[in-house]
Design an enzyme around this catalytic site. Structure first.
Site, PDB file in Angstrom:
ATOM      1  N   LYS A 184       0.832  -1.206   0.000  1.00  0.00           N
ATOM      2  CA  LYS A 184       0.000   0.000   0.000  1.00  0.00           C
ATOM      3  C   LYS A 184       0.869   1.261   0.000  1.00  0.00           C
ATOM      4  CE  LYS A 184      -3.888  -2.389   2.080  1.00  0.00           C
ATOM      5  NZ  LYS A 184      -4.857  -2.587   3.159  1.00  0.00           N
ATOM      6  N   GLN A 214      -4.511  -1.554   9.717  1.00  0.00           N
ATOM      7  CA  GLN A 214      -4.528  -2.875   9.082  1.00  0.00           C
ATOM      8  C   GLN A 214      -5.111  -3.909  10.051  1.00  0.00           C
ATOM      9  OE1 GLN A 214      -3.754  -3.212   5.888  1.00  0.00           O
ATOM     10  NE2 GLN A 214      -3.866  -5.418   5.711  1.00  0.00           N
ATOM     11  N   ASP A 267     -10.882   3.212   4.677  1.00  0.00           N
ATOM     12  CA  ASP A 267     -11.268   1.796   4.605  1.00  0.00           C
ATOM     13  C   ASP A 267     -12.786   1.638   4.593  1.00  0.00           C
ATOM     14  OD1 ASP A 267      -9.454  -0.318   4.394  1.00  0.00           O
ATOM     15  OD2 ASP A 267      -8.731  -0.038   6.446  1.00  0.00           O
TER      16      ASP A 267
END
Ligand code: NAP
Ligand code: LUD
Length: 294
Positions: free
Chosen positions: A54, A98, A121
């Protein structure tokens, strides 16, 4: 008939090029450089790999990335302090924590502490709530589900009026992808571990999205001839002949599905690269919402 291959690597590369041009235009017009903070707690190898990918993807398109790496032993209170600092930091337009988090940390608390304005997200309960409701646009749509829809749309696959079957109902994939398909006027069935006669339900799908985390569970004879199959699963299976000692397979038996499906995503090279492209897209969209950027 051999299925059309839906090439996620190629589609994601096209999207990243689009984003790169838009990032450049935003910088020139408003002097704003989009910024993404990645928060990695602990030492899980898979999470480290994904976060590294990422950050690299950000660099390639001109998005600034801020890496926060924390010990697996960090307390929930200390993690909340780290997130609050990122919420306050004007250079950070997106915050990604994450998952999964270590077991002693309450995931719901953490996801709910991220500013809804920086929730790239799309996991904040307010954004999920808006996603679930008709006519309420969420601030951000979760990346993997959004990537699945992009793959269908950019491959010219009609969604409206067709029967979509989603395998899995997790918060990060199954449930949000089901809501997105419903908003696009699919007729929807969601399956899970208690679904009776799964093969028969799957056989009725014009569009199948598999997100169960069970290697090659969906067999060729479960697939309706001509169906579009989006395989979200990423499962490592032992393989002594592979350099890493394992290989990645999806939730769908690829070779068998290829014979009957109309279109099919591979693993790797299907949904995975799209997850990262959609994260970049959400981060850019967030930066564009900064007052004075438009
Ligand atoms: P998860 O949280 O473990 O959820 C799995 C879902 O599948 C649950 O709803 C579960 O049902 C259902 N399920 C499990 N075994 C089943 C079975 N034998 N029959 C029917 N349903 C079954 O997994 P997830 O986070 O959604 O991830 C799913 C897969 O996608 C994993 O392989 C993961 O690595 C992959 N993934 C890929 C990406 C990407 O970017 N490509 C992103 C995220 C995840 P219950 O609800 O009844 O337990
Ligand atoms: N947590 C995700 N946890 C795990 N594969 C990902 C993923 C790229 N907060 C949060 O990024 O969106 C998230 N937000 N997730 N995931 C899974 C999930 C998270 C999975 C795969 C890939 C992101 C990916 O690019 C490559 C591919 O499928 O081609 C293969 C990469 C390899 O290991 O070789």
């Amino acid at each position: 008939m051999t299925a059309q291959l839906i090439d996620g690597t190629a589609i994601a590369a096209t999207i990243r090029a689009e984003i790169q041009a838009e990032v450049e235009a935003l910088r020139e017009a408003a002097g704003i450089v989009p910024g993404l903070a990645t928060v990695l707690v602990g030492q899980r190898k898979d999470s480290q790999t994904y976060v590294r990918m990422k950050k690299r993807a950000c660099e390639e398109v001109g998005i600034a990335s801020f890496g926060v790496e924390l010990s697996a032993e960090i307390s929930e209170a200390d993690l909340l302090v780290e997130i609050e600092a990122l919420n306050e930091n004007p250079d950070v337009h997106g915050i990604l924590v994450q998952l999964p988090l270590p077991a002693h940390i309450d995931e719901e608390q953490i996801l709910g502490s991220i500013s809804v304005h920086k929730d790239v997200d799309g996991f904040h309960p307010v954004n999920i709530g808006r996603l679930a409701m008709k006519g309420r646009a969420p601030g951000f749509v979760p990346c993997t589900p959004r990537g699945c829809i992009e793959l269908l749309e950019r491959s010219g696959i009609e969604i409206a009026g067709r029967h979509a079957v989603v395998l899995g109902r997790s918060n990060i994939v199954g449930l949000p992808v089901a809501m997105l398909l419903l908003h696009r006027n699919a007729t929807l069935t969601v399956c899970h571990s208690r679904t009776a006669d799964l093969p028969a339900v799957v056989r009725s799908a014009d569009i199948l999205v598999a997100a169960v985390g069970q290697p090659e569970m969906v067999r060729g004879d479960w697939i309706k001839p001509g169906a579009a199959v989006i395989d979200v699963g990423i499962n490592a299976v032992d393989d002594a002949s592979a350099e890493r000692g394992y290989r990645l397979v999806g939730d769908v038996h690829f070779e068998e599905a290829q014979a009957g499906a109309g279109a099919l995503t591979p693993v790797p090279g299907g949904v995975g690269p799209m997850t990262i492209a959609m994260l970049l897209r959400n981060t850019l969209d967030s930066a564009r919402r900064v007052p004075g950027s438009a």
